[in-house]
Design a protein around this motif. Sequence first.
Motif, PDB file in Angstrom:
ATOM      1  N   GLY A  35       0.818  -1.267   0.075  1.00  0.00           N
ATOM      2  CA  GLY A  35       0.047   0.063  -0.104  1.00  0.00           C
ATOM      3  C   GLY A  35       0.788   1.277  -0.125  1.00  0.00           C
ATOM      4  N   MET A  36       1.922   1.296   0.820  1.00  0.00           N
ATOM      5  CA  MET A  36       2.774   2.673   0.943  1.00  0.00           C
ATOM      6  C   MET A  36       3.599   2.662  -0.309  1.00  0.00           C
ATOM      7  N   LEU A  37       3.911   1.659  -1.059  1.00  0.00           N
ATOM      8  CA  LEU A  37       4.562   1.560  -2.152  1.00  0.00           C
ATOM      9  C   LEU A  37       3.864   2.204  -3.344  1.00  0.00           C
ATOM     10  N   GLY A  38       2.258   1.750  -3.268  1.00  0.00           N
ATOM     11  CA  GLY A  38       1.582   2.218  -4.098  1.00  0.00           C
ATOM     12  C   GLY A  38       0.674   3.512  -3.882  1.00  0.00           C
ATOM     13  N   ALA A  39       1.247   4.122  -2.789  1.00  0.00           N
ATOM     14  CA  ALA A  39       0.816   5.449  -2.435  1.00  0.00           C
ATOM     15  C   ALA A  39       0.643   6.545  -3.435  1.00  0.00           C
ATOM     16  N   PRO A  40       1.704   6.699  -4.328  1.00  0.00           N
ATOM     17  CA  PRO A  40       1.628   7.661  -5.481  1.00  0.00           C
ATOM     18  C   PRO A  40       0.597   7.350  -6.385  1.00  0.00           C
ATOM     19  N   ALA A  41       0.239   6.091  -6.585  1.00  0.00           N
ATOM     20  CA  ALA A  41      -1.077   6.113  -7.691  1.00  0.00           C
ATOM     21  C   ALA A  41      -2.176   6.409  -6.910  1.00  0.00           C
ATOM     22  N   VAL A  42      -2.237   6.553  -5.557  1.00  0.00           N
ATOM     23  CA  VAL A  42      -3.425   7.198  -5.198  1.00  0.00           C
ATOM     24  C   VAL A  42      -3.448   8.688  -5.493  1.00  0.00           C
ATOM     25  N   GLY A  43      -2.417   9.164  -5.291  1.00  0.00           N
ATOM     26  CA  GLY A  43      -2.099  10.550  -5.504  1.00  0.00           C
ATOM     27  C   GLY A  43      -2.491  11.050  -7.145  1.00  0.00           C
ATOM     28  N   LEU A 188      13.458   3.717  -5.577  1.00  0.00           N
ATOM     29  CA  LEU A 188      13.075   3.180  -6.909  1.00  0.00           C
ATOM     30  C   LEU A 188      11.743   3.971  -7.251  1.00  0.00           C
ATOM     31  N   THR A 189      10.851   3.936  -6.042  1.00  0.00           N
ATOM     32  CA  THR A 189       9.604   4.694  -6.470  1.00  0.00           C
ATOM     33  C   THR A 189       9.573   6.367  -6.678  1.00  0.00           C
ATOM     34  N   VAL A 190      10.730   7.019  -5.761  1.00  0.00           N
ATOM     35  CA  VAL A 190      11.033   8.206  -6.014  1.00  0.00           C
ATOM     36  C   VAL A 190      11.565   8.500  -7.340  1.00  0.00           C
ATOM     37  N   VAL A 191      12.417   7.754  -8.237  1.00  0.00           N
ATOM     38  CA  VAL A 191      12.776   7.875  -9.358  1.00  0.00           C
ATOM     39  C   VAL A 191      11.800   7.704 -10.613  1.00  0.00           C
ATOM     40  N   ALA A 192      10.894   6.797 -10.365  1.00  0.00           N
ATOM     41  CA  ALA A 192       9.728   6.355 -11.003  1.00  0.00           C
ATOM     42  C   ALA A 192       9.030   7.751 -11.021  1.00  0.00           C
ATOM     43  N   VAL A 193       8.428   8.209 -10.044  1.00  0.00           N
ATOM     44  CA  VAL A 193       7.625   9.362  -9.940  1.00  0.00           C
ATOM     45  C   VAL A 193       8.106  10.529 -10.548  1.00  0.00           C
ATOM     46  N   THR A 194       9.598  10.884 -10.234  1.00  0.00           N
ATOM     47  CA  THR A 194      10.405  12.115 -10.790  1.00  0.00           C
ATOM     48  C   THR A 194      10.573  12.065 -12.172  1.00  0.00           C
ATOM     49  N   LEU A 195      10.607  10.918 -12.920  1.00  0.00           N
ATOM     50  CA  LEU A 195      10.593  10.686 -14.313  1.00  0.00           C
ATOM     51  C   LEU A 195       9.462  10.985 -15.030  1.00  0.00           C
ATOM     52  N   ALA A 196       8.187  10.454 -14.272  1.00  0.00           N
ATOM     53  CA  ALA A 196       6.920  10.886 -14.746  1.00  0.00           C
ATOM     54  C   ALA A 196       6.565  12.122 -14.743  1.00  0.00           C
TER      55      ALA A 196
END
Length: 281
Positions: A35-43, A188-196
């Motif tokens: 859930g916390m790894l997927g939190a940006p998807a909620v955002g 890795l989640t930070v990198v993915a969101v930053t690139l997106a």
Amino acid sequence: MSTTSPFDGLRFAFGTLTALPVRVTRWDREAARGGMLGAPAVGLVVGGCAAGLGLLLLYLGASTLLAAVASAAVPAVLTRGLHLDGLADTADGLGSGKPAEDALRIMKQSDIGPFGVLTLVLVVLAQVAALTQLYDTSWALGAVAAVVSAATARLALTLAARAGVPAARPEGLGAAVAGVVPVRGAVLTVVAVTLAAAVAGAWCGPYEGGVVVLIGHVEPGALFEPYDAVRPALAVLAALAVAELLLRHCTRRFGGVTGDVFGALAETAATTALVVFCLGR
């Protein structure tokens, strides 16, 4: 040995971080990690709804100020104001200057003190002011900023739930998610969101020399430039840096994180991202 479906993590994320009618089927540490790894998807969903309402109002002839107010209101509605409430409670706890146990007791009280009220007013005003400026610059830019800020707010929660960050209390959301995210997964989640965010910025960037068309709205003089991609990435990283400073301060003061601290981190990151989007425009 139980196995965790990716949907368990998403249900945990949407069920705990929004008011959407999502039933959380598992509350164990594995589901919390997902859930916390997927939190940006909620955002992404929350920010998409915020941007969508703002754009609809603009298309119908509303002012950029009204669209900004609507875009700022949507995340509050979709979370039942929990993040804003957490921000106010955290401000009261920090502002009290009392030892950790007393500060945590203040944060659990249902009323909001002067520190909390002042913080709420300033943060909401900052969000509305930033979104108004961004919608004035470009409808597309305002929409992208609304989505990126909402995703970054939840990304800050992913980082706050990383291994090594303790819970301040043995119960509550803070205890349920504290330390569940591996550091590597958080990075890795930070990198993915930053690139997106950078890709989204490159798509919308309005500058001199070209034209951007969005649902019938033409932005004269708009040209894609490399800085269009850099600014959203900087917004994400700056927001995470400010949230990290707050996280460390709260961890020192309270002995760890709580649900209120998570709310404060989300609102702090969202506001910082919006402000950075505005700088230099």
